[in-house]
Design a protein around this motif. Structure first.
Motif, mmCIF file in Angstrom:
data_model
loop_
_atom_site.group_PDB
_atom_site.id
_atom_site.type_symbol
_atom_site.label_atom_id
_atom_site.label_comp_id
_atom_site.label_asym_id
_atom_site.label_seq_id
_atom_site.Cartn_x
_atom_site.Cartn_y
_atom_site.Cartn_z
ATOM 1 N N SER A 26 0.800 -1.217 0.000
ATOM 2 C CA SER A 26 0.000 0.000 0.000
ATOM 3 C C SER A 26 0.840 1.278 0.000
ATOM 4 O O SER A 26 0.308 2.346 -0.179
ATOM 5 C CB SER A 26 -0.932 0.020 1.206
ATOM 6 O OG SER A 26 -0.193 0.140 2.397
ATOM 7 N N THR A 29 0.113 3.568 -2.942
ATOM 8 C CA THR A 29 -1.273 3.861 -3.259
ATOM 9 C C THR A 29 -2.074 4.180 -2.003
ATOM 10 O O THR A 29 -3.179 3.683 -1.833
ATOM 11 C CB THR A 29 -1.915 2.679 -3.993
ATOM 12 O OG1 THR A 29 -1.822 1.524 -3.148
ATOM 13 C CG2 THR A 29 -1.250 2.402 -5.323
ATOM 14 N N ASP A 31 -3.836 6.635 -1.112
ATOM 15 C CA ASP A 31 -5.140 7.264 -1.287
ATOM 16 C C ASP A 31 -6.264 6.244 -1.444
ATOM 17 O O ASP A 31 -7.419 6.542 -1.159
ATOM 18 C CB ASP A 31 -5.133 8.239 -2.459
ATOM 19 C CG ASP A 31 -4.710 7.609 -3.763
ATOM 20 O OD1 ASP A 31 -4.042 6.563 -3.744
ATOM 21 O OD2 ASP A 31 -5.033 8.188 -4.817
ATOM 22 N N SER A 32 -5.977 5.029 -1.859
ATOM 23 C CA SER A 32 -7.026 4.006 -1.943
ATOM 24 C C SER A 32 -7.256 3.311 -0.599
ATOM 25 O O SER A 32 -8.240 2.601 -0.428
ATOM 26 C CB SER A 32 -6.698 2.971 -3.027
ATOM 27 O OG SER A 32 -5.524 2.270 -2.719
ATOM 28 N N TYR A 33 -6.381 3.540 0.360
ATOM 29 C CA TYR A 33 -6.489 2.932 1.689
ATOM 30 C C TYR A 33 -6.919 3.927 2.767
ATOM 31 O O TYR A 33 -7.511 3.536 3.767
ATOM 32 C CB TYR A 33 -5.149 2.313 2.110
ATOM 33 C CG TYR A 33 -4.801 1.095 1.310
ATOM 34 C CD1 TYR A 33 -5.165 -0.173 1.739
ATOM 35 C CD2 TYR A 33 -4.115 1.207 0.117
ATOM 36 C CE1 TYR A 33 -4.857 -1.296 1.003
ATOM 37 C CE2 TYR A 33 -3.796 0.079 -0.629
ATOM 38 C CZ TYR A 33 -4.168 -1.166 -0.188
ATOM 39 O OH TYR A 33 -3.872 -2.282 -0.924
ATOM 40 N N HIS A 35 -8.732 7.723 3.876
ATOM 41 C CA HIS A 35 -9.619 8.827 3.525
ATOM 42 C C HIS A 35 -9.769 9.702 4.766
ATOM 43 O O HIS A 35 -10.030 9.193 5.861
ATOM 44 C CB HIS A 35 -10.983 8.286 3.077
ATOM 45 C CG HIS A 35 -11.967 9.348 2.756
ATOM 46 N ND1 HIS A 35 -11.917 10.084 1.587
ATOM 47 C CD2 HIS A 35 -13.030 9.814 3.448
ATOM 48 C CE1 HIS A 35 -12.905 10.944 1.588
ATOM 49 N NE2 HIS A 35 -13.594 10.808 2.704
ATOM 50 N N GLY A 52 -8.072 -1.443 0.337
ATOM 51 C CA GLY A 52 -7.699 -0.440 -0.661
ATOM 52 C C GLY A 52 -8.789 -0.118 -1.654
ATOM 53 O O GLY A 52 -8.521 0.083 -2.829
ATOM 54 N N GLU A 53 -10.031 0.001 -1.186
ATOM 55 C CA GLU A 53 -11.159 0.196 -2.095
ATOM 56 C C GLU A 53 -11.601 1.646 -2.295
ATOM 57 O O GLU A 53 -12.504 1.898 -3.083
ATOM 58 C CB GLU A 53 -12.353 -0.633 -1.607
ATOM 59 C CG GLU A 53 -12.105 -2.122 -1.688
ATOM 60 C CD GLU A 53 -13.314 -2.932 -1.269
ATOM 61 O OE1 GLU A 53 -14.426 -2.640 -1.749
ATOM 62 O OE2 GLU A 53 -13.140 -3.846 -0.449
ATOM 63 N N PHE A 54 -10.997 2.614 -1.605
ATOM 64 C CA PHE A 54 -11.391 4.006 -1.822
ATOM 65 C C PHE A 54 -10.959 4.446 -3.221
ATOM 66 O O PHE A 54 -9.845 4.165 -3.657
ATOM 67 C CB PHE A 54 -10.746 4.933 -0.783
ATOM 68 C CG PHE A 54 -11.291 4.780 0.609
ATOM 69 C CD1 PHE A 54 -12.652 4.809 0.853
ATOM 70 C CD2 PHE A 54 -10.443 4.630 1.684
ATOM 71 C CE1 PHE A 54 -13.158 4.682 2.140
ATOM 72 C CE2 PHE A 54 -10.927 4.508 2.976
ATOM 73 C CZ PHE A 54 -12.284 4.530 3.200
ATOM 74 N N THR A 55 -11.862 5.150 -3.927
ATOM 75 C CA THR A 55 -11.561 5.614 -5.281
ATOM 76 C C THR A 55 -11.538 7.129 -5.401
ATOM 77 O O THR A 55 -11.090 7.656 -6.404
ATOM 78 C CB THR A 55 -12.614 5.084 -6.278
ATOM 79 O OG1 THR A 55 -13.879 5.651 -5.937
ATOM 80 C CG2 THR A 55 -12.667 3.577 -6.284
ATOM 81 N N ASP A 61 -17.317 5.443 -2.504
ATOM 82 C CA ASP A 61 -16.614 5.358 -1.225
ATOM 83 C C ASP A 61 -17.558 5.242 -0.035
ATOM 84 O O ASP A 61 -17.188 4.683 0.993
ATOM 85 C CB ASP A 61 -15.684 6.555 -1.040
ATOM 86 C CG ASP A 61 -14.493 6.499 -1.989
ATOM 87 O OD1 ASP A 61 -14.314 5.471 -2.680
ATOM 88 O OD2 ASP A 61 -13.747 7.489 -2.036
#
Length: 83
Positions: A26, A29, A31-33, A35, A52-55, A61
């Motif tokens: 991670s 990346t 920002d996908s983990y 928020h 890691g599903e935040f888009t 989200d």
């Protein structure tokens, strides 16, 4: 978390270690983990998706499973972003 100190650790500030909540890959990346949102009480909510599903899409989200850490009386959003 109350009384979180934003000073540098060498000056007695606190450290929030998230490494056990995030997989090793991670690091490129985050920002996908992670928020960040302002809490209703003026602090900061840190939402953590361990998968890691935040888009960045608010509609998507809002359905992502996450853990939340609230930093009371700390406004991390005022620090801006570093991309």
């Amino acid at each position: 978390i109350s009384n979180f100190d934003m000073n540098a650790p060498a000056d007695g500030g606190d450290v929030l270690d998230l490494r056990d909540l995030l997989p090793p890959e991670s690091t490129n990346t985050l920002d996908s983990y992670l928020h960040f949102e302002q809490s209703d009480s003026g602090g900061t909510l840190l939402k953590i998706s361990t998968t890691g599903e935040f888009t960045g899409d608010a509609a998507h989200d809002s359905g992502v499973a996450y853990q939340t850490i609230e930093l009371q009386n700390v406004d991390l959003l005022s620090l801006g972003t570093d991309q």
